[in-house]
Design a protein around this motif. Structure first.
Motif, PDB file in Angstrom:
ATOM      1  N   PRO A   1       0.818  -1.210   0.000  1.00  0.00           N
ATOM      2  CA  PRO A   1       0.000   0.000   0.000  1.00  0.00           C
ATOM      3  C   PRO A   1       0.858   1.269   0.000  1.00  0.00           C
ATOM      4  CG  PRO A   1      -0.031  -1.020   2.171  1.00  0.00           C
ATOM      5  CD  PRO A   1       0.750  -1.931   1.270  1.00  0.00           C
ATOM      6  N   ASP A   2       2.152   1.129   0.238  1.00  0.00           N
ATOM      7  CA  ASP A   2       3.013   2.309   0.252  1.00  0.00           C
ATOM      8  C   ASP A   2       3.729   2.466  -1.086  1.00  0.00           C
ATOM      9  OD1 ASP A   2       2.936   3.575   2.943  1.00  0.00           O
ATOM     10  OD2 ASP A   2       3.315   1.506   3.522  1.00  0.00           O
ATOM     11  N   PRO A   3       3.634   3.642  -1.680  1.00  0.00           N
ATOM     12  CA  PRO A   3       4.306   3.864  -2.960  1.00  0.00           C
ATOM     13  C   PRO A   3       5.797   3.572  -2.819  1.00  0.00           C
ATOM     14  CG  PRO A   3       2.859   5.703  -2.436  1.00  0.00           C
ATOM     15  CD  PRO A   3       2.910   4.841  -1.227  1.00  0.00           C
ATOM     16  N   GLY A   4       6.350   2.867  -3.803  1.00  0.00           N
ATOM     17  CA  GLY A   4       7.763   2.522  -3.726  1.00  0.00           C
ATOM     18  C   GLY A   4       8.014   1.239  -2.954  1.00  0.00           C
ATOM     19  N   GLY A   5       6.931   0.601  -2.466  1.00  0.00           N
ATOM     20  CA  GLY A   5       7.089  -0.644  -1.721  1.00  0.00           C
ATOM     21  C   GLY A   5       7.206  -1.842  -2.647  1.00  0.00           C
ATOM     22  N   LEU A   6       7.304  -3.026  -2.063  1.00  0.00           N
ATOM     23  CA  LEU A   6       7.532  -4.232  -2.855  1.00  0.00           C
ATOM     24  C   LEU A   6       6.218  -4.818  -3.369  1.00  0.00           C
ATOM     25  CD1 LEU A   6      10.129  -5.855  -0.458  1.00  0.00           C
ATOM     26  CD2 LEU A   6      10.600  -4.689  -2.602  1.00  0.00           C
TER      27      LEU A   6
END
Ligand code: NA
Ligand code: NA
Lengths: 340, 171, 441
Positions: B124-129
């Motif tokens: 859910p976090d931008p730039g996450g996996l």
């Protein structure tokens, strides 16, 4: 009707921890919703409430309701943005609309139909069930003067706003809720965003940082989402469906009323008794954030057709609402200090 | 029968090799994230998420590994006073239960993993996996291996029970 | 009582029986939970298991388990730990129980960095138990000291228990941290006094290092030994705590400073070989997974306990209670203590506290004070035989000769000391409430 005497025993899970005011208990909260439904239905629809960790962990509600393991879940739609990118638009859009505008869009501007359509493939029926009202920008150990001050800043800020900040050089830190206080207090992070005056004071964030940047550009509103398993929903008689919808609407209203009342007290207390310096972000920073937010939203929308459709619809409504609000809400506020 | 046991344990050991290196990777990664942030100005959401992603192989693949190396915990003060045959009986029960528990959990975890795969669940976090289903599939793999080690232990306990002296000599 | 109402009780009894005859603890938990859950509910209940288990293995805070275990195993395998304790023992001269005292101190220092019991008990156990036994400490006393010291981290801020309690009781994390400080130091002091007393009364249970061996080491040599073998591991603790205090690392990630530090010390002191590294990774993996195995297998158990209405059972008991605030507090303490025999503290907090909360809000009880009473009590539950997490975790790393009964026996006096601490805070609430007010948290 054959099933008018049938009773339903449902389970509702919640993304928030036991005891949390607003998110779990208190006026307009999910447990309040369950009690309202039970009393309005004369006990025909009983919903047993489970806070985060009691039945399933905090962020597992979407899958659990989708597969029918529980009938309902309370959370914020943007928690699911890893599964459904467009879900962001049904919680808060940075520089989007305030709570009145959001409610106008969802209930009467076509927003709810889009939301239902978005969740349809997952077998979910969504609706709003609460609102914190405007949230705050957050707690900063050092005051911010210019955009440069954001460069290299360590900030606990999840989600879309984190992406916008990181474009301006902020290092986004992911920390579990419990570590926000010790990390901010020791300066492991320079800034943290949480909710608003009442919830932030409860966490003691004012003991860790004194600069409280107010009016949350990133969360001008914050919708609590109720999702219901489609199969379970369709099996409910019409009168019980109406009760659920009305209880959710009532809680949407009451939770906001409660939040506005306690936030007014808490902000006053933080400023007068705790030495907190509360103020909005400098205009220069706001302007830069606004620019980057627009670019970020556009590029995210471009990457996913469903998001693009909802983005366009939201923005079209926002333009219309903005010109009305300039004369309505904002017009009234501009009449002079102290008029709210 | 013992050749099956050894075959299974070679698999558990081989997969455990991966988990062992995950331990070292975890130590270096978390330390790098701390030091990199403070002294190099390096910070990445993906690197932070990768920290807790490494917990899954250590915990889930490690279960069978722990069982194989008999590093799991039992209350022993009565157990040690029992006759060898009684002990072998308790071991047999535990081993069969291990198969059942591991097999059942792997089985209920499968649709859970598939759901994540169908949705294309990511961070859910931008730039996450992305590819959360790969991470979640370790639930199936881990408990599957756990059940497999249970099979090896069942066979071992059966050998012990079949032996006249209650398997005193079996390691 | 209907058969279904009896199920949670039967489940707990079945678990105890299996555990006591020597079925592995994790398997006993899973089997009793599954069987009772299937009888009472059918398989549907357990469809929730995968998400609960994923919740355990994706829990950021539990990163401290492999990180601290790595530090402990590395210090042990590279033989740094043995040298350290022997030197401390010699430095304590003729003081019986001197090494025990050192362990309490290490427990306080490590505990201040994390609240993960598994991680601290395992670390201290690995570091110290073999040395204590070789030095002629009575097995049960050595085990008890390690379990109790390793558990201190729960009450010394920052800790997970305190964070969760703050959340449930609606207090700020800061006030709870401040409130826990004096009681936690009091508890550590109680442990230290007990060990000194015991060393004085029964020197044969915790002997000082014999004079002839001590006299082989000159004062100069001892000074050098302290520099070379005590200072480096102490630096690790400083690295962990210091990185939190200096604002370099958040509490969980600070554990990595200890882990990396142990690797660096082993390299610098030329004790790191390929073999040592392999053994360390093997040890860390099997010990961490042992802890996770128990945490994961407790999921079906607690799911069934909740699903079968175990909490309703506890609630009914509470309702039968004669009134009064003190009565309610005493009863809460008793319930927590009993639940602590077979449930994990997270479960206890989630089940018992929200249930009793309205009662105490009604009485206007000071929630900060209540939180510390509860935290001390939960901590006791880690140590109470037959089912205490610390006891199992120590068993998991103890040398083969150490029996569960030794660990149980050794924990008992510390449970009594813990009760003493609960009583102190109960009769002198200012121990908990003074500091938060004084510093304005
Ligand atoms: Na601690
Ligand atoms: Na216990």
């Amino acid at each position: 009707r054959a099933d008018s005497n049938r009773t339903f025993n449902w389970k509702m899970t919640n993304a928030y921890a036991p005891g949390s005011p607003f998110y779990v208990q208190g006026p307009g909260s999910p447990t309040d919703f369950c009690e309202r439904v039970a009393s309005m239905s004369g006990g025909r629809l009983k919903i047993q409430h489970f806070a985060a960790g009691e039945l399933i962990p905090a962020l597992e509600g979407f899958d659990a309701v989708s597969s029918g393991l529980v009938e309902m879940n309370a959370a914020n739609a943007f928690f699911w943005s890893g599964r459904v990118p467009a879900a962001q638009y049904f919680t808060a859009v940075p520089f989007g609309m305030n709570t009145q505008g959001m409610n106008a869009w969802i209930y009467n501007g076509g927003g709810l139909a889009l939301w239902e359509e978005l969740y349809e493939p997952f077998g979910l029926v969504p609706m709003p069930m609460g609102n914190t009202g405007t949230q705050m920008t957050g707690w900063f150990r050092q005051p911010l003067e210019s955009v440069d001050d954001l460069n290299g800043l360590q900030m606990r800020i999840p989600g879309l706003a984190g992406r916008v900040y990181s474009e301006l050089g902020v290092s986004v830190r992911l920390l579990p809720g419990g570590e926000i206080f010790p990390a901010l207090e020791r300066g492991v992070i320079d800034a943290a965003e949480f909710v608003g005056p009442y919830q932030d004071r409860r966490m003691g964030l004012h003991n860790a940082a004194k600069n409280y940047y107010t009016t949350g550009w990133h969360e001008p509103t914050n919708v609590t989402e109720l999702i219901i398993n489609k199969g379970a929903w369709d099996g409910l008689p019409e009168d019980l469906q109406a009760i659920v919808r009305n209880a959710a609407q009532a809680c949407n209203n009451e939770s906001l009323a409660w939040s506005d009342a306690v936030n007014a007290d808490a902000l006053e207390d933080l400023v007068s008794n705790e030495g907190v310096i509360a103020r909005p972000l400098p205009p220069e920073i706001i302007a830069r954030l606004y620019e980057v937010t627009n670019d970020t939203l556009s590029s995210m929308a471009a990457a996913d057709p469903a998001t693009q459709r909802i983005h366009d619809h939201f923005m079209a409504f926002r333009a219309k609402y903005a010109s009305w609000a300039a004369v309505g809400e904002r017009g009234f506020m501009n009449l002079g200090d102290g008029r709210a | 029968m013992m050749s099956v046991v050894h075959g299974i344990e070679r698999i558990v050991e081989a997969v455990g090799w991966v988990a062992r290196w995950c331990v070292l990777l975890l130590v270096l990664l978390v330390a790098f994230n701390v030091l990199g942030r403070n002294f190099l100005g390096f910070s990445s959401v993906a690197f932070q998420e990768f920290e807790w992603h490494l917990l899954s192989p250590i915990a889930l693949i490690g279960m069978a590994y722990t069982l194989k190396h008999r590093a799991d915990v039992r209350v022993d003060f009565l157990y040690e006073k029992f006759r060898p045959r009684v002990r072998a009986g308790i071991d047999l029960f535990s081993a069969i239960a291990t198969c059942a528990v591991g097999g059942f959990i792997a089985w209920v975890a499968f649709p859970y993993v598939m759901q994540s795969y169908r949705i294309g669940e990511g961070s859910p976090d931008p730039g996450g996996l992305s590819y959360r289903y790969l991470l979640k599939s370790l639930l199936v793999i881990g408990f599957g291996l756990f059940a497999l080690q249970g099979v090896a232990d069942t066979l071992r306990a059966l050998c012990a029970l079949a032996a006249k002296d209650g398997g005193e000599q079996t390691p | 009582m209907s058969p279904n109402e009896l199920l949670p009780i039967i489940m707990v009894a079945g678990f105890f029986t299996m555990m006591m005859i020597g079925v592995p603890v994790a398997i006993s938990l899973a089997v009793s939970g599954f069987v009772a859950g299937f009888i009472g509910f059918g398989p549907m209940l357990f469809s929730l298991l995968p998400s609960r288990m994923y919740g355990v293995v994706s829990n950021y805070t539990l990163l401290a388990i492999p990180l601290f275990t790595f530090m402990g195993v590395m210090l042990e395998k590279s033989r740094i730990a043995v040298d350290m304790l022997d030197t401390i023992g010699k430095a304590m001269r003729g003081l019986n129980g001197g090494m025990g005292l050192a362990i309490v101190l290490v427990g306080v220092l490590l505990g201040a960095s994390t609240g993960i019991v598994g991680a601290t008990v395992v670390t201290i156990g690995l570091l110290t138990l073999p040395v204590l036994l070789r030095r002629g400490y009575k097995t049960s006393i050595a085990c008890g000291t390690i379990c109790a010291s390793g558990t201190l981290g729960q009450i010394i801020p920052p800790s997970l228990v305190l964070i969760l309690l703050a959340d449930i009781l609606g207090e700020s994390v800061g006030s709870i941290f401040a409130a826990a400080f004096i009681p936690s130091m009091a508890l550590a002091s109680i442990y230290a006094i007990f060990i000194l007393l015991l060393g004085w009364l029964r020197p044969d249970w915790m002997p000082a290092i014999p004079l002839e061996e001590r006299s082989q080491t000159s004062r100069l040599q001892l000074g050098k030994d302290i520099l070379s073998s005590v200072l480096p591991p102490l630096l690790l603790v400083v690295a962990v705590l210091g990185s939190i205090i200096a604002g370099i690392a958040a509490p969980t990630e600070a554990a990595s400073m200890g882990a990396l530090g142990s690797l660096v010390i082993a390299i610098v002191s030329r004790r790191l070989s390929w073999q040592v590294l392999k053994q360390t990774l093997h040890g860390t993996l099997s010990i961490s997974a042992m802890i996770f195995l128990i945490l994961l297998c407790s999921q079906p158990f607690s799911l069934a306990f909740r699903g079968l209405g175990g909490e309703a059972l506890v609630h009914d008991l509470f309702m039968m209670l004669p009134g009064g605030e003190l009565g309610a507090i005493l009863f809460l303490m008793a319930v927590l203590f009993v639940l602590g025999f077979f449930l994990e503290w997270i479960e206890i907090s989630y089940i018992a506290l929200p249930m009793f909360l309205p009662v105490f809000l009604g009485y206007g009880t000071d929630m900060v004070w209540l939180a510390i009473l509860v935290a001390l009590n939960l901590q006791m539950s880690f140590l109470t035989p037959p089912f205490g997490w610390s006891l199992f975790f120590l068993k998991g790393v103890a040398p083969p000769g150490v029996k569960t009964s030794d660990i149980y026996l050794g924990a008992l006096p510390f449970v009594v000391l813990q009760m003493l601490a609960v009583a102190l805070v109960f009769f002198f609430p200012a121990l908990a409430t003074w500091l938060p007010e004084a510093i304005g948290w």
